[in-house]
Design a protein around this motif. Structure first.
Motif, mmCIF file in Angstrom:
data_model
loop_
_atom_site.group_PDB
_atom_site.id
_atom_site.type_symbol
_atom_site.label_atom_id
_atom_site.label_comp_id
_atom_site.label_asym_id
_atom_site.label_seq_id
_atom_site.Cartn_x
_atom_site.Cartn_y
_atom_site.Cartn_z
ATOM 1 N N GLY A 14 0.934 -1.247 0.016
ATOM 2 C CA GLY A 14 0.001 0.113 -0.158
ATOM 3 C C GLY A 14 0.787 1.266 -0.093
ATOM 4 N N ILE A 15 1.845 1.319 0.971
ATOM 5 C CA ILE A 15 2.960 2.667 0.943
ATOM 6 C C ILE A 15 3.450 2.703 -0.406
ATOM 7 C CG2 ILE A 15 4.880 3.277 1.993
ATOM 8 C CD1 ILE A 15 3.793 2.027 4.661
ATOM 9 N N ALA A 16 3.844 1.488 -1.021
ATOM 10 C CA ALA A 16 4.561 1.616 -2.292
ATOM 11 C C ALA A 16 4.103 2.231 -3.603
ATOM 12 C CB ALA A 16 5.360 0.297 -2.680
ATOM 13 N N PHE A 17 2.490 1.479 -3.511
ATOM 14 C CA PHE A 17 1.516 2.174 -4.491
ATOM 15 C C PHE A 17 1.240 3.598 -4.512
ATOM 16 C CE2 PHE A 17 -0.284 -2.521 -5.615
ATOM 17 C CZ PHE A 17 0.476 -2.234 -6.930
ATOM 18 N N TYR A 18 0.997 3.873 -2.954
ATOM 19 C CA TYR A 18 0.813 5.640 -2.671
ATOM 20 C C TYR A 18 2.034 6.203 -3.017
ATOM 21 C CZ TYR A 18 0.558 9.681 0.034
ATOM 22 O OH TYR A 18 0.607 10.793 0.420
ATOM 23 N N SER A 19 2.950 5.881 -2.988
ATOM 24 C CA SER A 19 4.266 6.615 -3.245
ATOM 25 C C SER A 19 4.334 6.907 -5.007
ATOM 26 C CB SER A 19 5.813 6.239 -2.515
ATOM 27 O OG SER A 19 5.582 5.825 -1.376
ATOM 28 N N THR A 20 3.956 6.001 -5.525
ATOM 29 C CA THR A 20 3.911 6.018 -7.171
ATOM 30 C C THR A 20 2.504 6.687 -7.544
ATOM 31 O OG1 THR A 20 2.964 3.903 -7.346
ATOM 32 C CG2 THR A 20 5.308 4.134 -7.276
ATOM 33 N N GLY A 21 1.645 7.167 -6.583
ATOM 34 C CA GLY A 21 0.438 7.788 -7.066
ATOM 35 C C GLY A 21 -0.615 6.836 -7.197
ATOM 36 N N ALA A 22 -0.499 5.436 -7.241
ATOM 37 C CA ALA A 22 -1.321 4.497 -7.736
ATOM 38 C C ALA A 22 -2.259 4.213 -6.666
ATOM 39 C CB ALA A 22 -0.694 3.225 -8.202
ATOM 40 N N TYR A 23 -3.353 5.254 -6.322
ATOM 41 C CA TYR A 23 -3.923 5.155 -5.190
ATOM 42 C C TYR A 23 -5.003 4.168 -4.925
ATOM 43 C CZ TYR A 23 -1.794 9.894 -4.607
ATOM 44 O OH TYR A 23 -0.945 11.095 -4.979
ATOM 45 N N ALA A 24 -5.762 3.759 -5.920
ATOM 46 C CA ALA A 24 -6.597 2.832 -5.966
ATOM 47 C C ALA A 24 -6.087 1.520 -5.652
ATOM 48 C CB ALA A 24 -7.419 2.709 -7.453
ATOM 49 N N GLN A 25 -4.856 1.202 -6.220
ATOM 50 C CA GLN A 25 -4.256 -0.185 -5.932
ATOM 51 C C GLN A 25 -3.770 -0.040 -4.480
ATOM 52 O OE1 GLN A 25 -3.800 1.532 -8.620
ATOM 53 N NE2 GLN A 25 -2.701 0.539 -10.418
ATOM 54 N N ALA A 26 -3.293 1.029 -4.122
ATOM 55 C CA ALA A 26 -2.764 1.289 -2.733
ATOM 56 C C ALA A 26 -3.930 0.955 -1.695
ATOM 57 C CB ALA A 26 -2.268 2.722 -2.291
ATOM 58 N N ILE A 27 -5.257 1.779 -1.915
ATOM 59 C CA ILE A 27 -6.304 1.449 -1.209
ATOM 60 C C ILE A 27 -6.758 -0.031 -1.135
ATOM 61 C CG2 ILE A 27 -8.792 2.032 -0.815
ATOM 62 C CD1 ILE A 27 -8.182 4.720 -1.883
ATOM 63 N N SER A 28 -6.592 -0.768 -2.143
ATOM 64 C CA SER A 28 -6.974 -2.008 -2.189
ATOM 65 C C SER A 28 -6.022 -3.026 -1.358
ATOM 66 C CB SER A 28 -6.785 -2.554 -3.701
ATOM 67 O OG SER A 28 -7.229 -3.953 -3.825
ATOM 68 N N ALA A 29 -4.742 -2.629 -1.453
ATOM 69 C CA ALA A 29 -3.805 -3.583 -0.475
ATOM 70 C C ALA A 29 -4.013 -3.224 0.920
ATOM 71 C CB ALA A 29 -2.600 -2.874 -1.018
ATOM 72 N N LEU A 30 -4.173 -2.041 1.220
ATOM 73 C CA LEU A 30 -4.527 -1.651 2.514
ATOM 74 C C LEU A 30 -5.708 -2.043 3.183
ATOM 75 C CD1 LEU A 30 -3.216 2.170 2.268
ATOM 76 C CD2 LEU A 30 -1.921 0.241 3.591
ATOM 77 N N ASN A 31 -6.994 -2.200 2.391
ATOM 78 C CA ASN A 31 -7.927 -2.710 2.554
ATOM 79 C C ASN A 31 -7.897 -4.386 3.084
ATOM 80 O OD1 ASN A 31 -9.713 -0.657 2.231
ATOM 81 N ND2 ASN A 31 -10.184 -1.433 0.270
ATOM 82 N N SER A 32 -6.958 -5.069 2.435
ATOM 83 C CA SER A 32 -6.505 -6.473 2.672
ATOM 84 C C SER A 32 -5.693 -6.457 4.041
ATOM 85 C CB SER A 32 -5.722 -6.776 1.524
ATOM 86 O OG SER A 32 -6.512 -7.063 0.535
ATOM 87 N N ALA A 33 -4.987 -5.233 4.329
ATOM 88 C CA ALA A 33 -4.113 -5.463 5.199
ATOM 89 C C ALA A 33 -5.149 -5.091 6.896
ATOM 90 C CB ALA A 33 -3.318 -4.197 5.381
ATOM 91 N N ILE A 34 -6.020 -4.526 6.587
ATOM 92 C CA ILE A 34 -6.922 -4.343 7.694
ATOM 93 C C ILE A 34 -7.870 -5.412 7.872
ATOM 94 C CG2 ILE A 34 -8.889 -2.842 8.414
ATOM 95 C CD1 ILE A 34 -7.518 -0.344 7.179
ATOM 96 N N GLN A 35 -8.191 -6.130 6.665
ATOM 97 C CA GLN A 35 -8.898 -7.418 7.002
ATOM 98 C C GLN A 35 -8.122 -8.398 7.993
ATOM 99 O OE1 GLN A 35 -9.874 -8.640 3.038
ATOM 100 N NE2 GLN A 35 -11.919 -7.353 2.983
ATOM 101 N N ILE A 36 -6.843 -8.222 7.545
ATOM 102 C CA ILE A 36 -5.834 -9.387 8.367
ATOM 103 C C ILE A 36 -5.684 -8.916 9.626
ATOM 104 C CG2 ILE A 36 -3.489 -10.274 8.481
ATOM 105 C CD1 ILE A 36 -3.602 -10.191 5.457
#
Length: 323
Positions: A262-284
């Motif tokens: 999520g942080i890596a995607f955020y840092s490249t401006g890929a916010y949708a992918q970042a949010i998707s990854a972070l959603n998975s993190a929060i589910q875990i």
């Protein structure tokens, strides 16, 4: 917030105090090599035990020079801290014959610099906890490997009174088991080396160690996650994304893989992918403040301010901060 996240990714360390003291400890370890192991692996196993012996001695010194706020994590934090700042400066080996094979003895000398203790204590709570959790996982892996190795050696020992043709066939089957055990062991050791380099801020050496670990065991998801972290700290976000994604594809349930992605995607401006990854993190792990904090930054970046406020509040409630 983007500047704060960049500081998080880079993991900057503060300098230690000027009144540094260096102390040296000795550790000794032995290992009995089996017919299916190489001298190189036997030496490494003996060295691992020697370093563990030295680390236990050095840990007493580190604890006496450290005030750990969280008493619950005191022994675990001291163990990780000692491993991270301990520098091996001398390794010697001795080999002796034994009725059961060859006994390798390793003697190591390690240095502990009090200035490195100061630096370690300046790490963020999040980084310390991640190191502690990964160390617990690593120690569990090493214990499982020791158990599997003992089982292989036990099977090998039962072949002494077995029909030669049956023994030969069984030994051929055991060959693969020992080879896999050796690779997994060396891979775990290189992961440990990488974590120690990482802890000291030597990211290039850490990446090399993680790369070695992955080459020996492509399924070492912990090495992929930590190499992804190192790439992220160097702002090599595409490489970080590749490592985190690979760990996820291999079935890793490590929340840090998803947060790092999520942080890596955020840092490249890929916010949708970042949010998707972070959603998975929060589910875990629904109590991962770092995931909420980073997702809030993503929401801010795309104008979803209400959701950003909610995540920021949750992050704050969970006690997450960069320091």
């Amino acid at each position: 917030m983007k500047k704060l996240l960049t500081a998080l990714i880079c993991g900057l360390l503060m300098t230690g105090t000027a009144n540094a003291e260096v102390v040296t400890y000795e550790g000794v370890g032995q290992y009995l090599m089996s017919d299916f192991e190489t001298p190189e692996v036997a030496k490494l196993r003996a060295q691992q035990r020697a370093e563990k012996s030295a680390q236990e001695k050095a840990g007493i010194f580190v604890k006496s020079n450290t005030k750990v706020v969280n008493m619950k994590l005191e022994s675990e934090e001291v163990e990780v801290m000692t491993a991270g700042i301990m520098k091996v400066h001398s390794v010697t080996y001795d080999v002796q014959t034994d009725p059961q094979g060859f006994i390798f003895t390793s003697k190591v000398l390690v240095d502990i610099d009090t200035a490195e203790i100061d630096k370690w204590l300046e790490k963020s709570v999040v980084e310390k906890e991640q190191l502690i959790e990964q160390n617990k996982s690593l120690q569990k892996t090493l214990a499982e490997q020791e158990k599997q190795l003992a089982e292989l050696k036990a099977k090998l020992a039962t072949l002494e009174n077995v029909n030669p043709s049956v023994a030969l066939m069984t030994k051929m089957q055991l060959t693969g088991g020992f080879a896999q055990s050796n690779n997994s062991f060396v891979s775990a050791e290189r992961l440990k080396d990488g974590m120690n380099f990482h802890s000291r801020g030597d990211l290039n050496s850490a990446i090399q160690a993680y790369t070695d670990a992955i080459s020996l065991n492509p399924n070492n998801t912990a090495a992929l996650v930590w190499r992804g972290n190192a790439f992220g700290s160097l702002q090599n976000y595409q490489s970080a994304i590749m490592d985190f994604s690979r760990a996820v594809q291999l079935g890793s349930n490590d929340v840090n893989a998803y947060v790092g992605l999520g942080i890596a995607f955020y840092s490249t401006g890929a916010y949708a992918q970042a949010i998707s990854a972070l959603n998975s993190a929060i589910q875990i792990d629904g109590n991962n403040g770092k995931a909420y904090y980073t997702r809030a930054a993503c929401f801010r970046a795309i104008g979803r301010n209400a959701e950003a406020l909610q995540d920021e509040a949750t992050s704050k409630k969970l006690g997450y901060s960069l320091r």
